[in-house]
Structures are given as C-alpha cells and as structure tokens.
Design an enzyme around this catalytic site. Structure first.
Site, PDB file in Angstrom:
ATOM      1  N   LYS A 298      11.934   8.683  -2.061  1.00  0.00           N
ATOM      2  CA  LYS A 298      12.405   7.584  -2.585  1.00  0.00           C
ATOM      3  C   LYS A 298      13.514   7.373  -1.031  1.00  0.00           C
ATOM      4  CE  LYS A 298       9.534   4.682  -5.160  1.00  0.00           C
ATOM      5  NZ  LYS A 298       8.989   4.095  -5.173  1.00  0.00           N
TER       6      LYS A 298
ATOM      7  N   LYS B 198      -2.582  -0.736  -5.732  1.00  0.00           N
ATOM      8  CA  LYS B 198      -2.061  -0.300  -7.296  1.00  0.00           C
ATOM      9  C   LYS B 198      -2.906  -1.096  -7.840  1.00  0.00           C
ATOM     10  CE  LYS B 198       2.685   0.880  -6.651  1.00  0.00           C
ATOM     11  NZ  LYS B 198       3.095   0.621  -5.380  1.00  0.00           N
TER      12      LYS B 198
END
Length: 340
Positions: A113, A221
């Site tokens: 991240k 997703k």
C-alpha cells in the site's frame, strides 16, 4: 450491464440467518483496527455482507447480492485446485515490513500500500525498499487506492520502478486519470503497467475502463461486483488480464474471492486473497491464510470457509452494532428487491 440474479430471499429469512461479527486486525488497515461483517447462512453454505462502513446503500447492495449468491446458489465449478496469492503490506513503517510479511509465510508476490494520507513518497519508497530487501525475487506491485494526482503518480512510479514493479494498482482516481498516467509513463519510458481497481468495482459501467484503454489489467473483487458469476462475466467482456482481490474479508468472504479465481479460465497473476493473514482472529477453525503462497479451491475451500459456532459467539458484535448491520441489511435488501 444486466446479469441474472439469484432468487432474493425474503428479508425476514435473511434476518433469521444473520450473524454479525467484529474481529480484530493485526495492524491498522484502511484506518481501522477491527473488521465488522454480517454473515448469512443459506442452503448452499455461507455468504459475507461486509461493505465498508462509509459505503452508501446502492453500492453496498451489490455486496449483499454476492452474499446471497454464495449462501443460496453456491459457486461455479473450479478449473484449478488451488489459487496463488500475494502478501499484502499495509502502510506500515518500513521497520515493520518483515513482521507483516512473516504472517503470510512463503509467497512469490507482494502488494504494498502506498499514497497513504498523511504519509510521504519517502515513506512509500522506504516501505517498498524494505519489501524488496526481504524478498529479492518476489513479484512486487503497489496499490495507491487512487491517492495520487496524475503528476504525483508519474513522479512516484518513476522513483518506484527501479524496484521492479509488476504493476501499479489504481494510482489515481478516475478512468481519464488512469489513461493519462498510462500515456505519460509510456512517453517517459517508465515500464510500469497500470491496473484498475476502483475504476472497475465502483463504476456504474465496469467495462468502461477497458474500452478507454486506461489499464493494462483489471483487479476484480467478487463482493463489490455483485458476486462470482457477475465478476466472471465482467472479466470475460473486458478482455484484459485479471487479478482477483479481497476486501479485508473473514474466511467466509475470502471463499468467494477464491472461488472466483478458481473459476477463471486464465489466472496469470497471483491474487490479493491473502488478507486473512492481517486478521488477528477469524470465524472458522482453520482460517483461509496462504499456505506456501496458495489458497485451496473446490471442496477444500468449502470446508475451510464454514464458520465455527463457538467462534461466531466469541466474536459476536455488540448489540448496537448488530442492530446497525441489520438495519443496513434491510435497506440494501430493498435496493435489490426494487431492481428485480
């Protein structure tokens, strides 16, 4: 895009079959240290309804559709027996990188991240450098969650590219921004591929990113796209390589992502489905965490994603949070019912 939906059970049936849990995280992720989820038991198994707290009802309703698919319809047939996964390193200080990686065990790919609010490019460079030092041969990708401007993304990816990036996920918000970053990187000879995540799962038209030539691959997703079958259709129609990822799910929710990855005809990249390792607790006896860089598929996946009644009780959310989630369930059920 129209997609046949499974039968929507009555709200009273969903309410009666709902368990609301709150599980702790090992590290802060997306600004939280606990993850709440509403789990549904149906005739085909269990599903997870866990849109992030800030999401509106229209967006969250797709997560409910995914949970209903899992619990009432089940998953498509798998074409592989296991799914490769990457480790995920949140926006932690570089000194904590090895600690985070240790929870994942041996892996061949890592997502880091970056562009965290309140942090600098120096923080990102230090974190990525620490990952590369710990795993010199791993495939390395970064995820900015749309946190950079176009200029910041081009500058940052130019400095991060020497670490050997496999791709950069959603460096900027919006399809036009992605296309601009992709073009500028090519113009400057920076060989970093662009992956679209939010521009697919949050878009009214998930295929627009492919038509605009804004990405080299897409991140999908199951829950935000309305379920495994709808996600499979989006990948097929987009015509781009796909990486399956998760949304910080319990093992119940991770099962939908693993089922999606297991059903894709082609799976060229390790998937972001190892986030169970970021949980300090789970609702199943044998959590879906990476084993030598893989998650199971098929029957083994179904067995590993069935909640343990004792753990459901141990991690049950407080009464006021259960009420909050049931009210949200009711609103999202109304959204789905209005669309049928």
């Amino acid at each position: 895009m129209s997609e046949p939906a499974p039968r929507l059970p009555d709200l009273t049936e969903l309410m009666a079959r709902a368990a609301v849990v709150r599980v702790p995280l090992r590290v802060r992720f997306r600004g939280v240290t606990e993850r709440e989820a509403l789990l549904l038991e149906g005739p085909a198994g269990w599903g997870e309804f866990a849109p992030f707290l800030e999401y509106g009802d229209a967006e969250s309703a797709r997560w409910l559709a995914s949970a209903v698919e899992a619990a009432w319809e089940g998953f498509p047939e798998a074409v592989r027996s296991r799914v490769p996964v990457n480790a995920t390193v949140p926006a932690v200080p570089a000194a904590r990188v090895r600690e985070v990686l240790a929870a994942f065990g041996p892996v061949e790919a890592v997502k880091v991240k970056v562009a965290e609010e309140g942090q600098s490019l120096a923080d990102d460079l230090g974190r990525v450098a620490a990952v590369r030092e710990a795993l010199p041969e791993a495939a390395l990708r970064v995820d900015a969650n749309g946190g950079w401007s176009v200029a910041e993304a081009v500058e940052a990816l130019g400095q991060l590219e020497p670490f050997g990036l496999e791709y950069a996920e959603q460096p900027v918000a919006g399809i036009n921004g992605l296309a601009e970053v992709r073009a500028l990187l090519a113009e400057r000879g920076t060989p970093v591929r662009i992956a679209a995540d939010e521009s697919v799962r949050k878009a009214e038209d998930p295929l627009r990113v492919a038509r605009a030539g804004a990405a080299d691959l897409i991140v999908v997703k199951a829950a935000p796209l309305g379920g495994v079958r709808r996600a499979l259709r989006i990948v097929r129609e987009a015509g781009l390589p796909a990486v399956v990822s998760s949304a910080l799910d319990t093992s119940v929710g991770l099962a939908a992502g693993a089922a999606l990855a297991a059903a894709l005809p082609e799976l060229p990249h390790a998937c972001g489905l190892g986030t169970g390792a970021l949980l300090a607790a789970d609702v199943v006896g044998s959590p879906l965490v990476p084993d030598a860089g893989f998650l199971p598929a098929g029957a083994a996946l179904a067995e590993r994603s069935r909640p343990d009644p004792g753990l459901l009780a141990e991690w049950a959310a407080p009464a006021e949070r259960r009420r909050w989630w049931l009210e949200r369930l009711g609103r999202c059920h109304a959204v789905l019912a209005a669309g049928q």
